[in-house]
Each structure stands twice: as C-alpha cells, then as structure tokens.
Design a protein around this motif. Sequence first.
Motif, mmCIF file in Angstrom:
data_model
loop_
_atom_site.group_PDB
_atom_site.id
_atom_site.type_symbol
_atom_site.label_atom_id
_atom_site.label_comp_id
_atom_site.label_asym_id
_atom_site.label_seq_id
_atom_site.Cartn_x
_atom_site.Cartn_y
_atom_site.Cartn_z
ATOM 1 N N LEU A 134 0.843 -1.189 0.000
ATOM 2 C CA LEU A 134 0.000 0.000 0.000
ATOM 3 C C LEU A 134 0.878 1.239 0.000
ATOM 4 N N PRO A 135 0.694 2.139 -0.960
ATOM 5 C CA PRO A 135 1.540 3.330 -1.037
ATOM 6 C C PRO A 135 1.500 4.142 0.248
ATOM 7 N N PRO A 136 2.609 4.751 0.617
ATOM 8 C CA PRO A 136 2.693 5.481 1.896
ATOM 9 C C PRO A 136 2.219 6.925 1.797
ATOM 10 N N PHE A 137 1.311 7.210 0.860
ATOM 11 C CA PHE A 137 0.781 8.567 0.736
ATOM 12 C C PHE A 137 -0.738 8.474 0.651
ATOM 13 N N PRO A 138 -1.452 9.505 1.121
ATOM 14 C CA PRO A 138 -2.923 9.452 1.107
ATOM 15 C C PRO A 138 -3.484 9.371 -0.304
ATOM 16 N N ILE A 139 -4.400 8.418 -0.510
ATOM 17 C CA ILE A 139 -5.091 8.242 -1.784
ATOM 18 C C ILE A 139 -6.586 8.199 -1.508
ATOM 19 N N ASP A 140 -7.357 8.908 -2.304
ATOM 20 C CA ASP A 140 -8.806 8.862 -2.187
ATOM 21 C C ASP A 140 -9.374 8.519 -3.558
ATOM 22 N N SER A 141 -10.118 7.421 -3.635
ATOM 23 C CA SER A 141 -10.710 7.004 -4.910
ATOM 24 C C SER A 141 -12.112 7.568 -5.108
ATOM 25 N N LEU A 142 -12.493 8.537 -4.295
ATOM 26 C CA LEU A 142 -13.706 9.344 -4.483
ATOM 27 C C LEU A 142 -14.982 8.494 -4.555
ATOM 28 N N GLY A 143 -15.105 7.590 -3.623
ATOM 29 C CA GLY A 143 -16.313 6.786 -3.543
ATOM 30 C C GLY A 143 -16.483 5.821 -4.689
ATOM 31 N N ALA A 144 -15.405 5.516 -5.412
ATOM 32 C CA ALA A 144 -15.467 4.574 -6.523
ATOM 33 C C ALA A 144 -14.231 3.695 -6.448
ATOM 34 N N SER A 145 -13.486 3.607 -7.531
ATOM 35 C CA SER A 145 -12.226 2.873 -7.524
ATOM 36 C C SER A 145 -11.183 3.722 -8.219
ATOM 37 N N ALA A 146 -9.931 3.297 -8.102
ATOM 38 C CA ALA A 146 -8.863 4.062 -8.749
ATOM 39 C C ALA A 146 -9.020 4.097 -10.262
ATOM 40 N N SER A 147 -9.817 3.221 -10.828
ATOM 41 C CA SER A 147 -10.008 3.196 -12.280
ATOM 42 C C SER A 147 -10.730 4.427 -12.802
ATOM 43 N N SER A 148 -11.396 5.176 -11.920
ATOM 44 C CA SER A 148 -12.044 6.423 -12.345
ATOM 45 C C SER A 148 -11.303 7.645 -11.817
ATOM 46 N N GLY A 149 -10.066 7.445 -11.338
ATOM 47 C CA GLY A 149 -9.250 8.548 -10.885
ATOM 48 C C GLY A 149 -9.175 8.650 -9.380
ATOM 49 N N VAL A 150 -8.140 9.325 -8.893
ATOM 50 C CA VAL A 150 -7.910 9.462 -7.455
ATOM 51 C C VAL A 150 -7.455 10.883 -7.131
ATOM 52 N N LEU A 151 -7.610 11.225 -5.865
ATOM 53 C CA LEU A 151 -6.914 12.370 -5.299
ATOM 54 C C LEU A 151 -5.681 11.854 -4.573
ATOM 55 N N ALA A 178 -12.331 12.866 -16.493
ATOM 56 C CA ALA A 178 -12.942 14.173 -16.781
ATOM 57 C C ALA A 178 -14.377 14.222 -16.285
ATOM 58 N N ALA A 179 -15.123 13.138 -16.467
ATOM 59 C CA ALA A 179 -16.499 13.094 -15.967
ATOM 60 C C ALA A 179 -16.523 13.140 -14.444
ATOM 61 N N ASN A 180 -15.608 12.417 -13.833
ATOM 62 C CA ASN A 180 -15.504 12.415 -12.373
ATOM 63 C C ASN A 180 -15.161 13.811 -11.859
ATOM 64 N N GLN A 181 -14.220 14.463 -12.526
ATOM 65 C CA GLN A 181 -13.809 15.813 -12.112
ATOM 66 C C GLN A 181 -14.962 16.793 -12.213
ATOM 67 N N ALA A 182 -15.757 16.686 -13.282
ATOM 68 C CA ALA A 182 -16.900 17.594 -13.452
ATOM 69 C C ALA A 182 -17.920 17.394 -12.333
ATOM 70 N N GLN A 183 -18.198 16.137 -11.997
ATOM 71 C CA GLN A 183 -19.135 15.860 -10.897
ATOM 72 C C GLN A 183 -18.569 16.357 -9.571
ATOM 73 N N PHE A 184 -17.300 16.126 -9.361
ATOM 74 C CA PHE A 184 -16.648 16.532 -8.109
ATOM 75 C C PHE A 184 -16.628 18.049 -7.975
ATOM 76 N N ASP A 185 -16.307 18.749 -9.045
ATOM 77 C CA ASP A 185 -16.303 20.218 -9.011
ATOM 78 C C ASP A 185 -17.694 20.758 -8.669
ATOM 79 N N ALA A 186 -18.721 20.165 -9.257
ATOM 80 C CA ALA A 186 -20.100 20.594 -8.963
ATOM 81 C C ALA A 186 -20.449 20.316 -7.498
ATOM 82 N N TRP A 187 -20.001 19.196 -7.003
ATOM 83 C CA TRP A 187 -20.238 18.839 -5.603
ATOM 84 C C TRP A 187 -19.527 19.824 -4.663
ATOM 85 N N LEU A 188 -18.277 20.140 -4.975
ATOM 86 C CA LEU A 188 -17.532 21.106 -4.156
ATOM 87 C C LEU A 188 -18.224 22.464 -4.172
ATOM 88 N N ALA A 189 -18.702 22.877 -5.339
ATOM 89 C CA ALA A 189 -19.349 24.196 -5.471
ATOM 90 C C ALA A 189 -20.658 24.263 -4.697
#
Length: 500
Positions: free
Chosen positions: A217-234, A487-498
């Motif tokens: 497990l990588p030694p840095f914080p990873i967040d798969s945004l309520g999905a999996s790493a296949s749709s991107g991570v923070l 890109a789709a995940n980012q758009a949803q996330f940006d709307a959620w943050l806003a």
Amino acid sequence: MKRVLLAIAALALVLSAAACAPGAPTGAPSDQSAATGQPEKVIMTYLHGGAPPADMQLVVDAINRRIRDRINAEIEYYPLPIFEAFTGKYHVLLSSGERIDLMVIPFQNIVPYVDAGLLNPLDELLAQHAPTIMALSQEFPILQTATVRGEVYGVAPVNATYGVQTGFIVNKDWVTEFQIPEKEIYTLDEMGELFGAVKAKYPDMYPVCVNPNILFLPPFPIDSLGASASSGVLIGLESTQIVNLWASQEYEDFVLKMREWYEAGYIPPDAATTTATLAEQTNAGVCAAYPMVMEPVQTTTTKASSGFESVGMPTSINYYPSLSPNGSANWSVPITAKSPEAAVKFLDLMYADHELANMLLWGIEGKHFVKTDVEQVIAFPEGVNGQNSGYYVTYGLYGDRRYEYQWDVRATRRFTDEYTAANMKNPTKAVGYMFDPTGYTNQIIAIDAVVNKYNVALLTGSVADVRGTLEKMNAELKAAGIDEVIAANQAQFDAWLASR
C-alpha cells in the motif's frame, strides 16, 4: 435444532426441514396483518458461507422473543450463500417476484440494483421509522454509499473503524534484535534498512511476504472518491485535482522502490503469482513481515496465528478518505417487500439495540458464545469451537459495529475508537462525495482489465523494466478511456464542491 425437532411429529419435521433449505425463508412466523394486531412478518436475507447454520431457527426464535412486543414484528431468515449475492442471484429473485422485505447487498456498488428498478427509495421510510439511523447518519457516512442521484436506497453498518493508515506488520524479535527505535511513521528507506539487515543475517528468508490479494500500500494518502482508482484518485489531503494514479510520479516512485526490494531479495520471486496465504507463508518461516492497513487488531499477532509475535510499523499518516461503495454492505428494501415499514423499523432496532445486533451476528449467549471478564470480549462455551458451533458465521453486517462482541481485545472500542479519531482528524477533500459511473461502465471495465494486467506485477517488484511497463500500461489505459472517465468524475466533483 435436531434435539428440538425430535419431539415433533414426523410431518412437522419434514416441513421444518424443507422450510430451512437454502434459498427459502425459514418459515418462523405466519404472515399476519398489522391491522389484526398480530406481528408483521419481515423476511430478511441471511448470508452464510455455504450451508445455513444448524441452530439458525433457534436464533430466529430468540430474536423474535426479543423484538415482538417492541415493534410488533417477527423476522424470518432467507438464507443465501454469500457468493450468490455476488453472482446475480438477487437480480433473479427480485425480478421473479420473490418476496424479500429486507436485503443486505454486500461489498458491491448498489447503482445497478437501482437502475434495474429492484429497490425502494428509503428517504421517507427512514424519516418516519428510523430515528436511530437518522441520528447516526449525522455522525457516520452510513447513507453515503447507497445514495444514488440524491435518493437513499440503503443503509450501511456503522463501521468499527473508519479511515486508513498503511504500514507493515513486522516480527517483534527483529525490532529488538536490530534495535529499531519506536517512531510514529517510518519511511520506506528505513523499512528497507531493516529488511536489508534481516536478509544479511538470515539469507534464506525473504523479509517481506505478499500475495496478489494483499498488496503493498503506497505510503501517501489516496482517495478514490467513492469509486475505484479506475475512475481517478486524489493524492494528498489538500488536492481537488483528480488524476490517473498509474501515471503519477508518486506511484512510479513507489513501484521503483518495490523493484529495488525485489532485486535485493526482500520479496519472494513468486510474489505476483503465489496462491499461499500470508498465514501460510509466515507460519512456514518464508518471511516475517507483510504490508497491512494499520487497524489495531492487525498490528499485533501471536505465534499461534502467524508464527511470530509482531508489531505494527506505520508508513503513512492516519487519514480519512471517502468511502467506496465496494467497501461496505448496504441494507435495502426490495420492490418485492410486503412489509417495508416493519422492515425499516426492524432495521432501525438493529442499530439501536446492540444485544440484538450481536444475536444476529453471534447467536445465543451461553450456547454459541460466553462473555468474558474483559468488556466486549467473548469466547466459545466449553466444548464449542468454530467448527462445531451451531451458529458461527462471522460476517459483520449488523447495526453499529462499534458494539460488536469481539474474540480479541484489540478489536474492542478501547482500541478502535482512538484509531478512528486519529484518522478523522485528517480528511481528504472528497469525504462525502461519490462518483456516479452511469454511462461509463464499458470504459471502467476496460480500464479494470488493463490494471489487472499490470498492477500486481508492478506492486510486487516483479517487473524488470518499470518505466517501460508504466509507459505501456498508461498507453493502454488511455485507449481504454481513462481520461474520459476522469474528466467526468472531475466535473461531478467540481459541482459537488461548489454546492457545499
């Protein structure tokens, strides 16, 4: 159960046995209308490992004695092997009209059930009949992984722990022998120095066990945004930019380090393909350290369980990411339910009454377990063990799991609350968010196939040309559509943050 049935006429015995067959309700109470004042029947799924426990009906009867006068309801178990819950069995049952009032969907995304029209929305039912669940939802994300397009379709148990800290479980004798100082966090270079010292003194041993199911497990914080790493991570606690994990510098640096360890002989050469469990490897003396999430119950082991006493050596900070829908179970009310209100009342009682939740999990006190002198810790009665118990299925699916009885003191709230509190001090920016993958199923399937092709070999250090393999992997990920999904995940996330 057999001792009870011996006193019953032969016909009743046959009927009772048929009612307890897998895939059919246990037939405890008859179907009564609430209008008559009789208890309403709630048929609920009961997941087991392959065969229903012998004492299942005894436990159901005991539960009904406890709940009957409180919510004017009685339960029946609908027993199912847990693997059938992953292989489409629920879809077949509900599509055919099979009555189930309360159903647990384990460790999978609930969206396909919602899109197939198989579940009732729960917002109004919870508001009217589940005060305990609603109160807990203000503190814990028990509705998050089953909220689809703004509506709630399921309720997750309150976890015993929340959050993540990565690290290694290490032979305690090594820490003493090589005079390793106690630290809050160890770097990978420091872990490598320890493994190098071990390898030098014990050249026939591979210091670090791993198998394809429990990877580094990588030694840095990873967040798969309520999905999996296949749709991107923070990556990191402050980031709001979703990225391709496998194209990140952090991932490259990590797998290069794993390759370095592999070449130094710290990792077994068959790490990417072995079918041996960690327990089998450690008990055989192949190695005496392995990567693990640093939950309290996992940070120390005994010689009986792993061949050595151990300590936990963390390699990351404590942190709290968003929850994945695949990381929890969710209790839902199917469209075939005949008693949805009673089902939700029982579900709420499961969270409010911790003794009830423990009966669902462990059975009857004195028969299937006994309490010990240590608070929250149980043991088997004399002559009973996990093999001959009439009710021993360890799936933690019920209610507020902080109050579960435990077989090990390290899993009790004395330890787990402190761990959760430390993790929750460091939330990522996506806590509370969940990516809706609707419309991107085909791309995610293709991305998963690429990840499965390369990831295990990279994480175990088994790839000779790390950078070349990463370049090839990421080219295939692009072709599979990972940029489009991110890109789709980012758009949803940006709307959620806003909207916050």
